[in-house]
Write a protein that holds these residues in place. Structure first.
Motif, PDB file in Angstrom:
ATOM      1  N   SER A  57     -38.770 -16.131   8.663  1.00  0.00           N
ATOM      2  CA  SER A  57     -37.401 -15.772   9.044  1.00  0.00           C
ATOM      3  C   SER A  57     -36.771 -15.098   7.837  1.00  0.00           C
ATOM      4  CB  SER A  57     -36.610 -17.000   9.471  1.00  0.00           C
ATOM      5  OG  SER A  57     -36.312 -17.796   8.384  1.00  0.00           O
ATOM      6  N   TRP A  58     -37.074 -13.850   7.723  1.00  0.00           N
ATOM      7  CA  TRP A  58     -36.737 -13.096   6.529  1.00  0.00           C
ATOM      8  C   TRP A  58     -35.488 -12.315   6.797  1.00  0.00           C
ATOM      9  CZ3 TRP A  58     -38.051  -7.864   4.774  1.00  0.00           C
ATOM     10  CH2 TRP A  58     -38.013  -7.765   3.387  1.00  0.00           C
ATOM     11  N   ARG A  59     -34.366 -12.810   6.308  1.00  0.00           N
ATOM     12  CA  ARG A  59     -33.098 -12.203   6.664  1.00  0.00           C
ATOM     13  C   ARG A  59     -32.564 -11.272   5.597  1.00  0.00           C
ATOM     14  NH1 ARG A  59     -29.155 -16.365   7.765  1.00  0.00           N
ATOM     15  NH2 ARG A  59     -30.544 -17.884   6.846  1.00  0.00           N
ATOM     16  N   PRO A  61     -30.140  -7.281   5.246  1.00  0.00           N
ATOM     17  CA  PRO A  61     -29.787  -6.094   6.029  1.00  0.00           C
ATOM     18  C   PRO A  61     -30.912  -5.751   6.982  1.00  0.00           C
ATOM     19  CG  PRO A  61     -29.139  -5.806   3.780  1.00  0.00           C
ATOM     20  CD  PRO A  61     -29.877  -7.097   3.836  1.00  0.00           C
ATOM     21  N   ALA A  62     -30.555  -5.086   8.028  1.00  0.00           N
ATOM     22  CA  ALA A  62     -31.398  -5.137   9.201  1.00  0.00           C
ATOM     23  C   ALA A  62     -32.603  -4.225   9.243  1.00  0.00           C
ATOM     24  CB  ALA A  62     -30.541  -4.833  10.406  1.00  0.00           C
ATOM     25  N   GLU A  63     -32.631  -3.180   8.473  1.00  0.00           N
ATOM     26  CA  GLU A  63     -33.707  -2.224   8.691  1.00  0.00           C
ATOM     27  C   GLU A  63     -35.078  -2.873   8.597  1.00  0.00           C
ATOM     28  OE1 GLU A  63     -33.716   0.839   9.794  1.00  0.00           O
ATOM     29  OE2 GLU A  63     -31.560   0.695  10.033  1.00  0.00           O
ATOM     30  N   LEU A  65     -38.198  -4.578   6.124  1.00  0.00           N
ATOM     31  CA  LEU A  65     -39.167  -3.977   5.221  1.00  0.00           C
ATOM     32  C   LEU A  65     -40.487  -3.993   5.950  1.00  0.00           C
ATOM     33  CD1 LEU A  65     -39.661  -2.883   2.450  1.00  0.00           C
ATOM     34  CD2 LEU A  65     -40.051  -5.201   1.656  1.00  0.00           C
ATOM     35  N   ARG A  66     -41.050  -2.840   6.089  1.00  0.00           N
ATOM     36  CA  ARG A  66     -42.281  -2.788   6.856  1.00  0.00           C
ATOM     37  C   ARG A  66     -43.414  -2.291   5.986  1.00  0.00           C
ATOM     38  NH1 ARG A  66     -38.661  -0.376  11.612  1.00  0.00           N
ATOM     39  NH2 ARG A  66     -38.008  -2.362  12.429  1.00  0.00           N
ATOM     40  N   PHE A  98     -27.465 -10.595  -5.037  1.00  0.00           N
ATOM     41  CA  PHE A  98     -26.877 -11.533  -4.067  1.00  0.00           C
ATOM     42  C   PHE A  98     -27.733 -11.713  -2.849  1.00  0.00           C
ATOM     43  CE2 PHE A  98     -23.597 -11.115  -6.847  1.00  0.00           C
ATOM     44  CZ  PHE A  98     -23.430  -9.768  -7.097  1.00  0.00           C
ATOM     45  N   VAL A  99     -28.326 -10.654  -2.442  1.00  0.00           N
ATOM     46  CA  VAL A  99     -29.221 -10.748  -1.298  1.00  0.00           C
ATOM     47  C   VAL A  99     -30.544 -10.174  -1.773  1.00  0.00           C
ATOM     48  CG1 VAL A  99     -27.527 -10.642   0.536  1.00  0.00           C
ATOM     49  CG2 VAL A  99     -28.303  -8.547  -0.521  1.00  0.00           C
ATOM     50  N   PRO A 100     -31.619 -10.586  -1.146  1.00  0.00           N
ATOM     51  CA  PRO A 100     -32.908 -10.072  -1.591  1.00  0.00           C
ATOM     52  C   PRO A 100     -32.907  -8.554  -1.676  1.00  0.00           C
ATOM     53  CG  PRO A 100     -33.207 -11.773   0.056  1.00  0.00           C
ATOM     54  CD  PRO A 100     -31.726 -11.552  -0.069  1.00  0.00           C
ATOM     55  N   ASP A 102     -30.716  -6.533  -2.554  1.00  0.00           N
ATOM     56  CA  ASP A 102     -30.075  -5.976  -3.730  1.00  0.00           C
ATOM     57  C   ASP A 102     -31.103  -5.693  -4.813  1.00  0.00           C
ATOM     58  OD1 ASP A 102     -27.838  -6.915  -6.255  1.00  0.00           O
ATOM     59  OD2 ASP A 102     -27.720  -5.136  -5.023  1.00  0.00           O
ATOM     60  N   ARG A 107     -31.157   0.893   0.799  1.00  0.00           N
ATOM     61  CA  ARG A 107     -30.028   1.340   1.599  1.00  0.00           C
ATOM     62  C   ARG A 107     -30.562   2.094   2.798  1.00  0.00           C
ATOM     63  NH1 ARG A 107     -25.098   1.730  -1.766  1.00  0.00           N
ATOM     64  NH2 ARG A 107     -25.702   0.593  -3.609  1.00  0.00           N
ATOM     65  N   GLY A 108     -29.839   2.048   3.854  1.00  0.00           N
ATOM     66  CA  GLY A 108     -30.200   2.869   5.002  1.00  0.00           C
ATOM     67  C   GLY A 108     -29.262   4.059   5.054  1.00  0.00           C
TER      68      GLY A 108
END
Ligand SMILES: [Zn+2]
Ligand SMILES: [Zn+2]
Lengths: 650, 650
Positions: A57-59, A61-63, A65-66, A98-100, A102, A107-108
């Motif tokens: 459950s890797w939360r 921003p939504a894009e 990481l693939r 703050f978030v992974p 960052d 950025r999208g």
């Protein structure tokens, strides 16, 4: 090769690019980009339909990481839990991350670049250039590119120098290097464009190969153009009168009958309706409206409490569940919302007013459903219910909502008359209807030219022929009711005991109002008012697509202009971001321009752009039909872009 | 006064500004603005609720042109038909003016500027400065400004020199001058701020005076926080087990029971659901999905044709209309969509595949509705139906949709397992479920750790304990089914005769697939998976509001920081446009910061920003809780803006 490049891609670090590619790529970077002192770069390339599922459950921003997986071959064996672990590690060590995301500086851009290119190497360098040319804040991006008829998504993440000092930085560096080492399969990239292209004809069957994400008219789901007799048989009628909007909407494949008074809304109509709902949301939220969503299944006991279970008669569609409990399908929701607000036991006057609304399907078992979406049995309505702490406050709210309605019709360019109306089965003390004046309308209205008095005829004494306000003569007109407002007082709040604590600390009944807008009806009424006998016209803001682009016929003298039309398509969606998703290419090039223009005219795209003879001039000129004003002009590419940049899209 | 200003506002032209105002205003214009050689400027000011209705069907971009009417007094007596006439005249004479708007050079900025100011004169000069400072393409604008606690809308239109040569230009000039002459009542503007302010306390009761369009927590419609026993009594249960998401959603005022298995979705949930629908739309449209909307009332004859009228048994909610015709409320729409596609008699293989989907309410008379939104009787579903020209093409479509589903859950940060599943009452040949692994799940799944085989237990022989693919041992887990895919073949197309013309010119049956996503169920399942026992957590992309801003308690030592919090609110919405409408101010300043932080933690805003003691430092530092990572940091205003600029909003 430009000097000073080597330090950005040092040989000592395991690059994902083999050196020969690196050499080819880095010189593409503009100076502004080089000055960032980027240490390393990772590019994850993802083919559509080859998404690696995230098993953690890797939360963030939504894009997402693939990992790179091309043509069935993974380019890295790093799992999502591993990546997540790395990100979390980063977060823990780099205090200001703050978030992974960052840490990874992702950025999208949300912008889709369409670019014809032959190899993946070219995509990547294009992508880098694009990003390099962007504002510095875009140091990563996702772009959708087209190659050899196939579309791929490129995600770029740059590892910047912001973590270049202290422990955390060296940790980052170590982890990043590990990550880079794992992504070592790039040579596959250089040779995979062939593999990619073999997917194209099948996977992107719904897009013509080589054209990426263009919207193609030939792929639209839209039942064939129908003759009037076919429309009648579709509706199961023989010679019955249908109105213009119903006939046009059926003929143009905008709606399709499902059962009497119930219609399938087809893709164009759904787009128009979603736009209308956005305008309604804007207007309602501007005056403080909050959106809720109430079930259609409405328990009988609520309706028995207000005695409407009986008084509504056969207009209510009723049913019984497996436990024998009675329900109706809500035609309106005064009971439900009042019971809901009444359940809030500690409501204070300080919280009021509440303006609660929803946009949902309503049901009414019309004895004679007719006129298509104008009088159906299942339809979309916006219904708002307001709760105020005093009659004065409620009246202010009432005028606020009425003004929002006027503003709405104003924005749609529809002339609307607000008339005094009967309270009907809803009840209450004051009521107004918002009427679009049109001959097919079922309501008879009177308007006083001298003093602006206006009313639904049914509210007046039938023998009256003069204006009650100024005694002058009245003018009669017909209208379609598109909105209705009621000041209800405490009619419902007293039944369900919807109270609030007043300024003196005592419980007091809420003063209510209710306000309806017929959503599907407004769509049909607008078409009724604006269209000609043969051609649909939409309020500019609601047109399903703003632009239809017509390239020349295959095999015609002007065929060479086809490429210019394709280029224009790209230029429009690049230069006018609000038109993304709003431009249709009429790729039915087996038809003449004339035939396709006729279709476009019937469907009412506000702008129809034709690439014909004068597109071969230097500079190329395109023929632009502005359908809502009836003008035709010849414009260069710049002229087209300038014109379209002024189009408002909701 | 700056030199060179006079030619822009020549005394010879009837200005809407009396000279003394003009003098005060023009020097505000930055140089870039002056260089445009603007000849004249008209500003229409509009008070909310004072919209002048357009009595003509005056179409064009939507913002609408509104005449100045302040405090009940018109500033111009130009009627809409007159304006329209002028615009049309312009269009006719100025060959390169395509829409009336082009002449008036109107653009909308869509940006809301909030600005405290005391007089209208100040607004206007502020507005001009703003526009002057903008990119040249914004040569007109609409701005919403706040004065003396009241909000007004200012529309500015500039008359540029683009029509400065030839006949048409002089015509324009003449008409413009006429227009300007009519708008001569500006002195009213200078004195009307008092009139405006008297509207404020009543009209904007739902916004605190002087704070314009800020979203105030105190005005949110959200039933009070409930204890567990209150939740049980709300649901009419005594001690029944409810799951975490159900309990939390009821306690936090996210849903409210309407009848067994039917819930009112309250404002926060509606916002989250609308975001989820936008993500779904993006994913479906990326693979070529076209959105339709089919009625809930589904005629019995369709269901009799597939024999599901009987086989679906008591799960179908049935009803009869006033003419005695039988219907069910659609739990799924294979019958309806196949009949719809079958009605297209001239479908060609070239048009396929069709991927048609809708997001609508579905109905299922569950014997035991439970777990809140996880198993209801009325719920939102995304259902897609695909039509292909061959089994191979259908299988490609199948994998395309499955990949889109994976991408969706990936973007939401939800771990999702795709398992082989039973075809159930829908039928078909191949089926998969998308399951979120969680203990409360009602489905039992087996997963093979060695070879990635996974299945719903019900598809396997009950005696089997080893993996059918690699014979290794299987691991068992529970899951919530959030998606289901079916490859249907010609099961439905053969019944309704849904044909297309194949490559050989012969009619051929379409190969179908159907694909469901439980929309309301995904919301509840995400909350079930991500939340703690006491605190709701959302997928970042779906959080109803991204930011909650907590100013200090009234009367506390830190009270002076209240203004900084208000300023920060403005800075965020100005500097981070995607967060407009996403920032809530917790204005319940009678509560301590601690109590409000506790509430914010329970509701799960991704970012909670507190203005407390350190906000009084120089520079001010705000306490930022990143709730999805659990981190707390102190940041300056710039730090906050940088952090928030990375938040993705759909
Ligand atoms: Zn009169
Ligand atoms: Zn196995």
């Amino acid at each position: 090769m430009a000097p000073g490049v080597s330090h950005m891609c040092p040989a000592s670090r395991a690059s994902i690019f083999p050196r020969r590619h690196t050499r080819a790529l880095w010189p593409c970077l503009p100076t502004v980009f080089r000055s960032w002192a980027i240490k390393e770069m990772i590019i994850f390339v993802q083919c559509p339909g080859e998404v690696v599922e995230a098993p953690g459950s890797w939360r963030g921003p939504a894009e997402g990481l693939r990992l790179l997986k091309v043509g069935g071959k993974h380019l890295g064996d790093l799992s999502f839990p591993e990546l997540r672990g790395i990100s979390n590690l980063f977060s823990a060590y780099c205090r200001r991350a703050f978030v992974p995301w960052d840490v990874l500086m992702i950025r999208g851009t949300h912008q889709v670049w369409q670019y014809k290119s032959r190899t993946l190497k070219e995509f990547i360098s294009f992508c880098i250039c694009k990003i390099g040319g962007c504002h510095r804040s875009f140091i990563g991006g996702r772009s959708v590119l087209t190659a050899a008829g196939c579309q791929i998504t490129v995600n770029t993440y740059f590892y910047s120098t912001r973590f270049s000092s202290g422990t955390s930085a060296s940790l980052c560096q170590g982890v990043m290097e590990g990550l880079l080492t794992r992504c070592r399969a790039l040579p596959a990239l250089a040779t995979c464009s062939h593999q990619l292209s073999q997917y194209a004809p099948q996977r992107f069957h719904h897009c013509a190969p080589g054209r990426g994400k263009r919207l193609m008219l030939s792929r639209m789901f839209q039942p064939q153009k129908l003759r009037e007799d076919q429309v009648l048989s579709l509706e199961g009628r023989s010679g019955d009168l249908t109105c213009k909007s119903q006939r046009l909407m059926l003929q143009m494949g905008l709606i399709h009958p499902a059962s009497p008074g119930c219609y399938h809304l087809l893709p164009y109509t759904v787009r128009a309706m979603e736009k209308l709902v956005r305008v309604i949301d804007q207007e309602m939220q501007t005056i403080g409206g909050q959106k809720v969503n109430m079930p259609s299944l409405s328990p009988a006991e609520l309706w028995r409490a207000t005695k409407r279970w009986d008084s509504m008669g056969r207009e209510l569609l009723r049913l019984r569940d497996r436990h024998g409990k009675d329900y109706c399908l809500g035609p309106t929701h005064e009971e439900a919302i009042t019971a809901l607000v009444a359940s809030q036991k500690t409501l204070s006057y300080k919280q009021l007013p509440f303006l609660l609304y929803q946009v949902t399907r309503k049901f009414r078992d019309e004895p004679r459903p007719r006129f298509g979406l104008l009088r159906g049995r299942e339809f979309y309505m916006k219904d708002m219910y307001t709760f105020d702490s005093s009659p004065e406050a409620a009246q202010l709210t009432y005028s606020l909502v009425c003004d929002a309605y006027s503003s709405l019709f104003n924005r749609l360019g529809l002339r609307c008359i607000k008339v005094q109306a009967d309270v009907g089965s809803i009840g209450g003390m004051v009521s107004h209807e918002f009427q679009l004046p049109v001959d097919v309308g079922e309501d008879r209205l009177v308007v006083c030219p001298s003093c602006h008095f206006s009313a639904n005829m049914e509210t007046l004494d039938s023998s009256r022929t003069n204006c009650p306000a100024c005694q002058g003569p009245l003018t009669e007109t017909k209208g379609i009711e598109v909105g209705h407002t009621f000041y209800l007082g405490t009619k419902y709040s007293s039944i369900f005991n919807a109270q609030f604590i007043n300024v003196h600390g005592k419980p007091s009944l809420a003063e209510m109002g209710c306000y309806g807008l017929g959503v599907t009806r407004i769509l049909a009424a607008a078409i009724e008012v604006l269209s000609t006998e043969d051609c649909v016209r939409w309020p500019g803001l609601l047109a399903p697509y703003q632009v239809c682009l017509i390239p020349p016929k295959k095999g015609s003298k002007e065929e060479a202009a086809a490429e210019l039309a394709g280029d224009l398509y790209n230029h429009i969606t690049e230069a006018v971001p609000q038109l993304q998703g709003e431009v249709l290419l009429d790729d039915r090039t087996h038809l003449t321009i004339g035939n396709r223009l006729k279709d476009a005219n019937k469907l009412g795209y506000p702008f129809v752009i034709i690439a014909a003879k004068r597109a071969l001039d230097d500079p190329a000129h395109f023929e632009v039909w502005c359908q809502n004003t009836g003008e035709v002009v010849f414009l260069t590419r710049e002229g087209v872009l300038e014109l379209l940049s002024q189009v408002q899209v909701v």
